[in-house]
Design an enzyme around this catalytic site. Structure first.
Site, PDB file in Angstrom:
ATOM      1  N   CYS A 118      41.188  14.239  52.183  1.00  0.00           N
ATOM      2  CA  CYS A 118      41.155  15.059  53.399  1.00  0.00           C
ATOM      3  C   CYS A 118      42.537  15.416  53.940  1.00  0.00           C
ATOM      4  O   CYS A 118      42.725  16.515  54.460  1.00  0.00           O
ATOM      5  CB  CYS A 118      40.295  14.411  54.482  1.00  0.00           C
ATOM      6  SG  CYS A 118      40.916  12.829  55.101  1.00  0.00           S
ATOM      7  N   LYS A 191      30.905   3.626  56.558  1.00  0.00           N
ATOM      8  CA  LYS A 191      31.750   4.516  57.352  1.00  0.00           C
ATOM      9  C   LYS A 191      30.859   5.578  57.982  1.00  0.00           C
ATOM     10  O   LYS A 191      30.249   6.386  57.279  1.00  0.00           O
ATOM     11  CB  LYS A 191      32.829   5.170  56.493  1.00  0.00           C
ATOM     12  CG  LYS A 191      33.754   6.086  57.278  1.00  0.00           C
ATOM     13  CD  LYS A 191      34.807   6.696  56.364  1.00  0.00           C
ATOM     14  CE  LYS A 191      35.714   7.648  57.129  1.00  0.00           C
ATOM     15  NZ  LYS A 191      36.749   8.245  56.257  1.00  0.00           N
ATOM     16  N   ARG A 201      42.501  12.513  63.599  1.00  0.00           N
ATOM     17  CA  ARG A 201      42.672  13.814  62.957  1.00  0.00           C
ATOM     18  C   ARG A 201      43.905  14.531  63.476  1.00  0.00           C
ATOM     19  O   ARG A 201      44.505  15.343  62.774  1.00  0.00           O
ATOM     20  CB  ARG A 201      41.396  14.631  63.129  1.00  0.00           C
ATOM     21  CG  ARG A 201      40.262  14.002  62.309  1.00  0.00           C
ATOM     22  CD  ARG A 201      38.889  14.569  62.595  1.00  0.00           C
ATOM     23  NE  ARG A 201      37.880  13.798  61.856  1.00  0.00           N
ATOM     24  CZ  ARG A 201      36.575  14.010  61.939  1.00  0.00           C
ATOM     25  NH1 ARG A 201      36.113  14.976  62.723  1.00  0.00           N
ATOM     26  NH2 ARG A 201      35.733  13.268  61.246  1.00  0.00           N
ATOM     27  N   ARG A 213      31.539  16.317  58.764  1.00  0.00           N
ATOM     28  CA  ARG A 213      31.439  15.384  57.631  1.00  0.00           C
ATOM     29  C   ARG A 213      30.107  14.636  57.618  1.00  0.00           C
ATOM     30  O   ARG A 213      29.972  13.606  56.967  1.00  0.00           O
ATOM     31  CB  ARG A 213      32.614  14.398  57.680  1.00  0.00           C
ATOM     32  CG  ARG A 213      33.959  15.107  57.501  1.00  0.00           C
ATOM     33  CD  ARG A 213      35.121  14.150  57.406  1.00  0.00           C
ATOM     34  NE  ARG A 213      36.324  14.891  57.080  1.00  0.00           N
ATOM     35  CZ  ARG A 213      37.481  14.796  57.710  1.00  0.00           C
ATOM     36  NH1 ARG A 213      37.593  13.966  58.729  1.00  0.00           N
ATOM     37  NH2 ARG A 213      38.523  15.509  57.353  1.00  0.00           N
ATOM     38  N   LYS A 244      33.305   0.755  59.640  1.00  0.00           N
ATOM     39  CA  LYS A 244      34.102   1.664  60.462  1.00  0.00           C
ATOM     40  C   LYS A 244      33.187   2.640  61.182  1.00  0.00           C
ATOM     41  O   LYS A 244      32.329   3.243  60.529  1.00  0.00           O
ATOM     42  CB  LYS A 244      35.090   2.419  59.562  1.00  0.00           C
ATOM     43  CG  LYS A 244      35.968   3.428  60.278  1.00  0.00           C
ATOM     44  CD  LYS A 244      36.844   4.173  59.281  1.00  0.00           C
ATOM     45  CE  LYS A 244      37.708   5.206  60.024  1.00  0.00           C
ATOM     46  NZ  LYS A 244      38.528   5.994  59.072  1.00  0.00           N
ATOM     47  N   SER A 270      40.875   5.117  65.968  1.00  0.00           N
ATOM     48  CA  SER A 270      41.774   5.807  66.899  1.00  0.00           C
ATOM     49  C   SER A 270      41.158   6.042  68.271  1.00  0.00           C
ATOM     50  O   SER A 270      41.826   5.854  69.299  1.00  0.00           O
ATOM     51  CB  SER A 270      42.204   7.142  66.289  1.00  0.00           C
ATOM     52  OG  SER A 270      41.074   7.961  66.010  1.00  0.00           O
TER      53      SER A 270
END
Length: 323
Positions: A118, A191, A201, A213, A244, A270
């Site tokens: 990605c 995930k 991102r 996604r 995650k 994040s």
């Protein structure tokens, strides 16, 4: 009457009977290395987190090693991106060069290389794209090639985060064929397609240019499916497993720990980091107390190690606690 408070009377007594502990050795610090020179760009949505060019990354690596954090997770940000993500498996790519630099200058630091297209694709998706569809099987050879390239550069662990079906088997076969039989695979098995990834991102420049996604990352509503994903990845050759995100998925970590006896790592992502930083900046929470409480929650749920942008802060907080 049961007097539970007997064991809570003093700091020393509470420490003596404490069931779970967080230590610096539990921490993995994610880092962003950008192609170019003289780069130290703070990520606007992640206070305290920076993109570094290779000539400046020692500024952060010195802090990591001084804090005795044992491992870093690397994400590369190349200048050139294309539809096939060729920079991901270029032996002279930015991530590969960074790995070689770290292994030469900081040989005891464990380097985990994220394996995904990605950050390197012009469209921002984790696999090859054809007519708006993300191609699974056609992507696998490129992921395998990327993993081998990272291992050749000196990565101690490769960590596929793409969520293509069958990628662990493809990577394991390629590593073995290239004589990297001792390179472990840390798979992002569970995930989820989460809203908590937004700030990442910005940091990695990896937002998809169309769609989302959800066709390859997991539906947040599905816990049982996560167990099937983990089981498949272990059967295909994964050595360790990532769940995650962390905080909204502690139930997944807890169930996975009860079902599988392998090392588990959770990714304190994040968005989770940025929410704490924003609330602390506004004086709404005690940052140190909240961060350490979150770390304990992850350990209590069953995580052996924690990938977290708070790693340097946690190391400082723990040192203060011991003082």
């Amino acid at each position: 009457m049961r007097r539970f408070r007997r064991l809570r009377q003093t700091k020393e007594m509470r420490s003596f009977v404490r069931e779970h502990e967080v230590s610096v050795k539990d921490l993995i610090y994610p880092m962003f290395v950008a192609e170019g020179d003289g780069i130290k760009n703070e990520v606007p949505s992640m206070p305290g987190i920076y993109q570094y060019s290779l000539d400046r990354i020692d500024e952060e690596l010195d802090r990591v090693t001084a804090a005795k954090i044992p491992a870093v997770l690397l994400f590369g940000i190349p200048k050139h991106k294309d539809e096939k993500g060729t920079g991901a498996y270029d032996d002279n790519g930015i991530t590969q060069r960074c790995i070689r630099h770290i292994k030469e200058k900081y040989p005891t630091l464990i380097v985990i290389a994220d394996v995904c297209l990605c950050e390197y694709t012009s469209h921002g998706h984790c696999g090859l794209v054809c007519e708006g569809h993300i191609l699974n099987d056609e992507t696998l050879p490129l992921l395998a090639k990327m993993a081998v390239s990272m291992a050749k550069a000196g990565a101690d662990i490769v960590a596929p985060s793409d969520m293509m079906d069958g990628r662990v088997a493809a990577i394991r076969a390629a590593l073995d064929e290239a004589s990297f039989i001792n390179t472990p695979i840390l798979s992002y098995s569970a995930k989820f397609a989460s809203g908590y990834y937004g700030p990442f991102r910005d940091a990695a420049g990896s937002a998809p240019h169309f769609g989302d996604r959800k066709s390859y990352q997991m539906d947040p509503a599905n816990g049982r499916e996560a167990m099937r994903e983990i089981e498949d990845d272990l059967e295909e050759g994964a050595d360790m497993i990532i769940v995650k995100p962390a905080l909204a998925y502690l139930d997944i970590m807890k169930e996975a720990r009860e079902c599988f006896d392998v090392p588990f790592i959770t990714y304190n992502v994040s968005g989770e980091y940025s929410m704490v930083k924003a609330a602390a900046a506004n004086g709404w929470i005690d940052e140190k107390r909240i961060v350490l409480e979150n770390m304990i929650a992850m350990k209590r749920a069953g995580a052996d190690r924690i990938i977290t942008y708070h790693a340097l802060d946690v190391a400082k907080f723990l040192e203060e606690e011991d003082a």
